[in-house]
Design a protein around this motif. Structure first.
Motif, PDB file in Angstrom:
ATOM      1  N   GLY A 200     -12.168  15.357  -7.602  1.00 34.66           N
ATOM      2  CA  GLY A 200     -11.853  14.145  -8.331  1.00 34.66           C
ATOM      3  C   GLY A 200     -11.217  14.388  -9.682  1.00 34.66           C
ATOM      4  O   GLY A 200     -10.638  15.433  -9.950  1.00 34.66           O
ATOM      5  N   ARG A 201     -11.365  13.399 -10.551  1.00 33.26           N
ATOM      6  CA  ARG A 201     -10.766  13.482 -11.886  1.00 33.26           C
ATOM      7  C   ARG A 201     -11.658  12.756 -12.881  1.00 33.26           C
ATOM      8  O   ARG A 201     -12.472  11.915 -12.511  1.00 33.26           O
ATOM      9  N   ILE A 202     -11.505  13.103 -14.140  1.00 32.03           N
ATOM     10  CA  ILE A 202     -12.304  12.516 -15.214  1.00 32.03           C
ATOM     11  C   ILE A 202     -11.393  12.310 -16.412  1.00 32.03           C
ATOM     12  O   ILE A 202     -10.435  13.072 -16.615  1.00 32.03           O
ATOM     13  N   ALA A 203     -11.678  11.272 -17.202  1.00 27.92           N
ATOM     14  CA  ALA A 203     -10.855  10.969 -18.377  1.00 27.92           C
ATOM     15  C   ALA A 203     -11.760  10.617 -19.549  1.00 27.92           C
ATOM     16  O   ALA A 203     -12.935  10.268 -19.371  1.00 27.92           O
ATOM     17  N   VAL A 204     -11.195  10.706 -20.727  1.00 27.11           N
ATOM     18  CA  VAL A 204     -11.924  10.338 -21.940  1.00 27.11           C
ATOM     19  C   VAL A 204     -12.397   8.885 -21.822  1.00 27.11           C
ATOM     20  O   VAL A 204     -11.667   8.014 -21.346  1.00 27.11           O
ATOM     21  N   LEU A 215     -29.299  10.583 -15.515  1.00 25.30           N
ATOM     22  CA  LEU A 215     -28.948  10.041 -16.823  1.00 25.30           C
ATOM     23  C   LEU A 215     -27.456   9.708 -16.897  1.00 25.30           C
ATOM     24  O   LEU A 215     -26.626  10.387 -16.291  1.00 25.30           O
ATOM     25  N   ARG A 216     -27.140   8.668 -17.668  1.00 27.28           N
ATOM     26  CA  ARG A 216     -25.742   8.285 -17.880  1.00 27.28           C
ATOM     27  C   ARG A 216     -25.219   8.947 -19.150  1.00 27.28           C
ATOM     28  O   ARG A 216     -25.959   9.115 -20.122  1.00 27.28           O
ATOM     29  N   ALA A 217     -23.952   9.293 -19.151  1.00 24.93           N
ATOM     30  CA  ALA A 217     -23.310   9.852 -20.335  1.00 24.93           C
ATOM     31  C   ALA A 217     -21.870   9.351 -20.386  1.00 24.93           C
ATOM     32  O   ALA A 217     -21.324   8.874 -19.382  1.00 24.93           O
ATOM     33  N   ARG A 218     -21.274   9.470 -21.552  1.00 30.19           N
ATOM     34  CA  ARG A 218     -19.876   9.074 -21.726  1.00 30.19           C
ATOM     35  C   ARG A 218     -19.063  10.281 -22.171  1.00 30.19           C
ATOM     36  O   ARG A 218     -19.534  11.117 -22.948  1.00 30.19           O
ATOM     37  N   VAL A 219     -17.841  10.374 -21.640  1.00 30.80           N
ATOM     38  CA  VAL A 219     -16.943  11.461 -22.032  1.00 30.80           C
ATOM     39  C   VAL A 219     -16.329  11.109 -23.381  1.00 30.80           C
ATOM     40  O   VAL A 219     -15.467  10.229 -23.476  1.00 30.80           O
ATOM     41  N   ARG A 220     -16.792  11.808 -24.402  1.00 29.47           N
ATOM     42  CA  ARG A 220     -16.276  11.541 -25.755  1.00 29.47           C
ATOM     43  C   ARG A 220     -14.945  12.245 -25.985  1.00 29.47           C
ATOM     44  O   ARG A 220     -14.047  11.711 -26.621  1.00 29.47           O
ATOM     45  N   ASP A 221     -14.826  13.473 -25.453  1.00 24.94           N
ATOM     46  CA  ASP A 221     -13.604  14.247 -25.666  1.00 24.94           C
ATOM     47  C   ASP A 221     -13.482  15.273 -24.548  1.00 24.94           C
ATOM     48  O   ASP A 221     -14.472  15.583 -23.859  1.00 24.94           O
ATOM     49  N   GLN A 227      -7.261  23.632 -23.994  1.00 22.89           N
ATOM     50  CA  GLN A 227      -6.298  22.828 -24.739  1.00 22.89           C
ATOM     51  C   GLN A 227      -6.782  21.372 -24.777  1.00 22.89           C
ATOM     52  O   GLN A 227      -7.401  20.894 -23.817  1.00 22.89           O
ATOM     53  N   PRO A 228      -6.541  20.640 -25.857  1.00 24.39           N
ATOM     54  CA  PRO A 228      -6.921  19.221 -25.901  1.00 24.39           C
ATOM     55  C   PRO A 228      -6.290  18.467 -24.731  1.00 24.39           C
ATOM     56  O   PRO A 228      -5.134  18.724 -24.354  1.00 24.39           O
ATOM     57  N   ALA A 229      -7.043  17.528 -24.138  1.00 18.11           N
ATOM     58  CA  ALA A 229      -6.541  16.788 -22.980  1.00 18.11           C
ATOM     59  C   ALA A 229      -7.203  15.420 -22.930  1.00 18.11           C
ATOM     60  O   ALA A 229      -8.242  15.188 -23.557  1.00 18.11           O
ATOM     61  N   THR A 230      -6.595  14.513 -22.186  1.00 16.36           N
ATOM     62  CA  THR A 230      -7.175  13.183 -21.982  1.00 16.36           C
ATOM     63  C   THR A 230      -7.798  13.041 -20.606  1.00 16.36           C
ATOM     64  O   THR A 230      -8.535  12.096 -20.353  1.00 16.36           O
ATOM     65  N   ARG A 231      -7.493  13.985 -19.706  1.00 10.23           N
ATOM     66  CA  ARG A 231      -8.094  13.934 -18.372  1.00 10.23           C
ATOM     67  C   ARG A 231      -8.160  15.333 -17.785  1.00 10.23           C
ATOM     68  O   ARG A 231      -7.442  16.253 -18.212  1.00 10.23           O
ATOM     69  N   ALA A 232      -9.018  15.492 -16.790  1.00 12.84           N
ATOM     70  CA  ALA A 232      -9.140  16.749 -16.045  1.00 12.84           C
ATOM     71  C   ALA A 232      -9.195  16.413 -14.563  1.00 12.84           C
ATOM     72  O   ALA A 232      -9.766  15.387 -14.171  1.00 12.84           O
ATOM     73  N   VAL A 233      -8.585  17.270 -13.734  1.00 16.53           N
ATOM     74  CA  VAL A 233      -8.539  17.023 -12.294  1.00 16.53           C
ATOM     75  C   VAL A 233      -9.083  18.245 -11.550  1.00 16.53           C
ATOM     76  O   VAL A 233      -9.401  19.272 -12.142  1.00 16.53           O
ATOM     77  N   ALA A 239     -13.874  21.566 -20.595  1.00 22.17           N
ATOM     78  CA  ALA A 239     -14.976  21.479 -21.553  1.00 22.17           C
ATOM     79  C   ALA A 239     -15.114  20.006 -21.913  1.00 22.17           C
ATOM     80  O   ALA A 239     -14.164  19.396 -22.427  1.00 22.17           O
ATOM     81  N   ILE A 240     -16.266  19.421 -21.621  1.00 21.63           N
ATOM     82  CA  ILE A 240     -16.461  17.984 -21.761  1.00 21.63           C
ATOM     83  C   ILE A 240     -17.470  17.720 -22.869  1.00 21.63           C
ATOM     84  O   ILE A 240     -18.630  18.170 -22.792  1.00 21.63           O
ATOM     85  N   ASN A 241     -17.030  17.011 -23.870  1.00 20.57           N
ATOM     86  CA  ASN A 241     -17.903  16.601 -24.969  1.00 20.57           C
ATOM     87  C   ASN A 241     -18.608  15.314 -24.539  1.00 20.57           C
ATOM     88  O   ASN A 241     -17.975  14.285 -24.322  1.00 20.57           O
TER      89      ASN A 241
END
Length: 623
Positions: A200-204, A215-221, A227-233, A239-241
């Protein structure tokens, strides 16, 4: 592209990564003191818009569990073998693990070539050729390198960058999953979890769920390949903040998921046993199971026979002590509990617990259906066997809800009670239930209906009521007081019942018949005995029991329903309106209206009612 390094301890993996990237992946003090990799290390090579990430894994046999945690099926393998030693035990075991985990592309680096003469290099090449024969590295290039002189390092870098340019990964439409291999806190940022995106994929700003725990969490960064990114596939090293969870909630083995996951304690896999394992594998052997960064002790149950010989393949079930988020096609490594060595591994076929006996023929057929190449083929094969649990199937194949809906909609099947049932099987059940009801009433004219549990047709309880309700709606069967009869069946009353009916009719032939208590007095029959005697007449459709204290003749029930319908045409009406229009007492009016409500003929909102159903609901079908 992510590269997993593999190879025997002290064959130069970490030094080679340092020469390629300038990063020392040995980050632990113990690793620097002892001069060997204990845990996973990470480094990145950026060149002209192309990025190669390196996962440096331990080579020592005591840290194989850490090595397994660093491998994902979509990675490129770099097998490092020292020229002076040649292939060693962990060279072979690492190669076996890479194959079991589904790695399909790689390169071989022959390290420390500056330490040996040309003949030894030739011999090492021959040994490597023998090692990789029949494996995914059989046709891979073997590049000679020296970390001291940097000889061959440029060629290796060029090879990896070339492979990165050719790498195309389809992130697909599967829900997001990432197995955490590191978690730490950064001042000013908070909790950071790293790992390779499994699917799948994940985004900020996306919401994710932790497994275990939910537990629920939110992708902060996000950072992808450092490298800085807005999504990962799928396939990305991320690295997920995380925001919304404490640091102690995430560690190696935690999964970050796009939806809530309960995990699975029973997993069936297509087990391949390694050729060089020293003994047969017996049923119920204790093992250790590795799934990405997760681990669980387990028992291995063979689904046929009592043992498996080295080099053989078979279906096997893992009964896990700890649940794993294992989906169809995921790769598992199985290690022996006593020998502390890899015995085999394979691809997940099924994660649904056995409903009955583990080796029951229908269970084995279901597992084979799950082994189909695609979710569509698997669903077709399962529907040919019986009802399919929709949620369990979607979880097994890790499908998005919309994809699961499309899959089901394209097949001649319907969802009933959370199960997908083929139209052919459902019709087969309807015919069988209808035929049984008609046959048994034909054979016994005094039979006054069958209850749901009286049917011998093998339709499970959860579907029997739905099927019988559909038969009634279609007109093939009728229902009277919870009993099912053929539509045209009229059971015979015995002489005593017929005599009682003849005495009752003149007393009930009015819009406000007497209560059962008054009827009992008039007929000189005790109330309890009268109530019992009236039930067969109600089942037969000769009378209608409004409640436990009042009975009507069917024509009068329809007449009283007509009054409610006339009122409803003018708008909602009250019990007083109905009482006045019907010219009956208040208590009788309430009894009738509550009966109408219960049968779905009227709907009450506060003190008012409206007619919403058909009058046919008020009477059983009499044929």
């Amino acid at each position: 592209m992510i590269v997993t390094l593999a190879g025997h301890v002290d064959h130069g993996k970490t030094t080679l990564v340092h020469r390629l990237t300038g990063t020392d992946t040995d980050r632990l003090a113990e690793e620097k003191r002892r001069g060997l990799t204990i845990d996973l290390g990470f480094a990145y090579l950026h060149d002209g818009g192309r990025t190669v990430g390196f996962v440096d894994v331990p080579g020592h046999h005591r840290f194989i569990h850490n090595m397994v945690a660093g491998v994902a099926a979509l990675q490129h393998a770099l097998l490092v073998i020292a020229a002076d030693d040649g292939p060693m035990p962990q060279s072979r075991e690492h190669l076996q693990i890479l194959e079991l985990l589904g790695i399909r592309h790689g390169t071989v680096a022959l390290s420390k070539c500056d330490r040996v003469p040309a003949q030894r290099i030739a011999d090492a090449r021959a040994e490597i050729a023998a090692l990789v024969t029949g494996s995914f590295l059989e046709d891979a290039p073997v590049l000679e390198t020296s970390s001291l002189s940097d000889s061959g390092v440029a060629a290796l870098r060029a090879r990896l960058l070339e492979q990165a340019a050719l790498t195309v990964i389809d992130s697909g439409a599967r829900p997001f999953r990432l197995a955490v291999d590191r978690a730490f806190s950064l001042r000013g940022s908070g909790l950071v979890a790293t790992g390779t995106v499994n699917a799948g994929r994940i985004a900020v700003d996306d919401e994710i769920f932790l497994f275990p725990g939910g537990l629920r969490a939110r992708v902060r960064d996000l950072r992808v390949q450092d490298q800085p990114a807005t999504r990962a596939v799928t396939g990305d090293r991320a690295a997920i903040n995380l925001a919304g969870v404490d640091a102690d909630a995430v560690s190696r083995g935690t999964w970050l998921c796009g939806r809530q996951e309960a995990g699975h304690r029973s997993v069936v896999l297509d087990l391949r046993m390694l050729d060089d394992f020293p003994r047969p594998l017996r049923h119920w052997t204790p093992v250790h199971v590795y799934h990405a960064t997760s681990h669980s002790p387990a028992r291995l149950a063979l689904l046929e026979g009592s043992k498996l010989e080295p080099g053989a393949r078979a279906r096997a079930e893992l009964i896990l002590e700890e649940p794993l988020v294992a989906k169809r096609g995921d790769r598992l490594i199985v290690r022996d509990h006593g020998l502390e060595r890899t015995l085999g591994g394979g691809s997940v076929l099924d994660n649904r617990p056995a409903p009955g006996r583990r080796r029951a023929p229908e269970r084995l057929r279901s597992i084979e259906a799950c082994a189909a190449a695609s979710a569509g083929d698997s669903l077709d094969a399962l529907l040919a066997i019986g009802p399919v649990d929709v949620d369990a199937f979607g979880s097994l194949w890790d499908l998005q809800p919309a994809d699961l809906e499309d899959l089901m909609a394209s097949r001649p099947a319907r969802v009933r009670q959370g199960r997908l049932i083929s139209d052919a099987l459902w019709q087969q059940w309807l015919d069988a239930l209808g035929d049984e009801c008609e046959r048994r009433h034909r054979d016994d004219s005094t039979l006054q209906g069958l209850r749901e549990n009286d049917f011998a047709t093998p339709v499970t309880t959860e579907f029997r009521h739905r099927a019988l309700t559909e038969l009634v709606a279609s007109g093939r069967l009728q229902q009277r007081a919870g009993h099912y009869l053929p539509t045209r069946h009229r059971s015979s009353l015995d002489p005593e019942q017929q005599a009682l009916l003849e005495r009752l009719r003149p007393l009930l032939d009015q819009s406000q018949p007497p209560s059962l208590g008054d009827l009992g007095k008039a007929l000189k029959i005790p109330l309890a005995r009268l109530q019992s005697a009236l039930k067969p007449l109600a089942n037969r459709g000769e009378i209608v029991l409004i409640n436990d204290k009042r009975a009507y003749l069917p024509p009068h029930v329809i007449a009283m329903a007509d009054i409610a319908e006339r009122l409803s045409r003018q708008g909602a009406f009250t019990a007083r309106d109905y009482r006045d229009a019907a010219a009956i007492g208040r208590n009788v009016a309430i009894d009738l209206l509550e009966y109408f409500d219960a049968r779905g003929y009227t709907r009450r909102q506060g003190d008012q009612r409206t007619v919403v159903g058909e009058r046919s609901r008020l009477l059983p079908r009499t044929g």
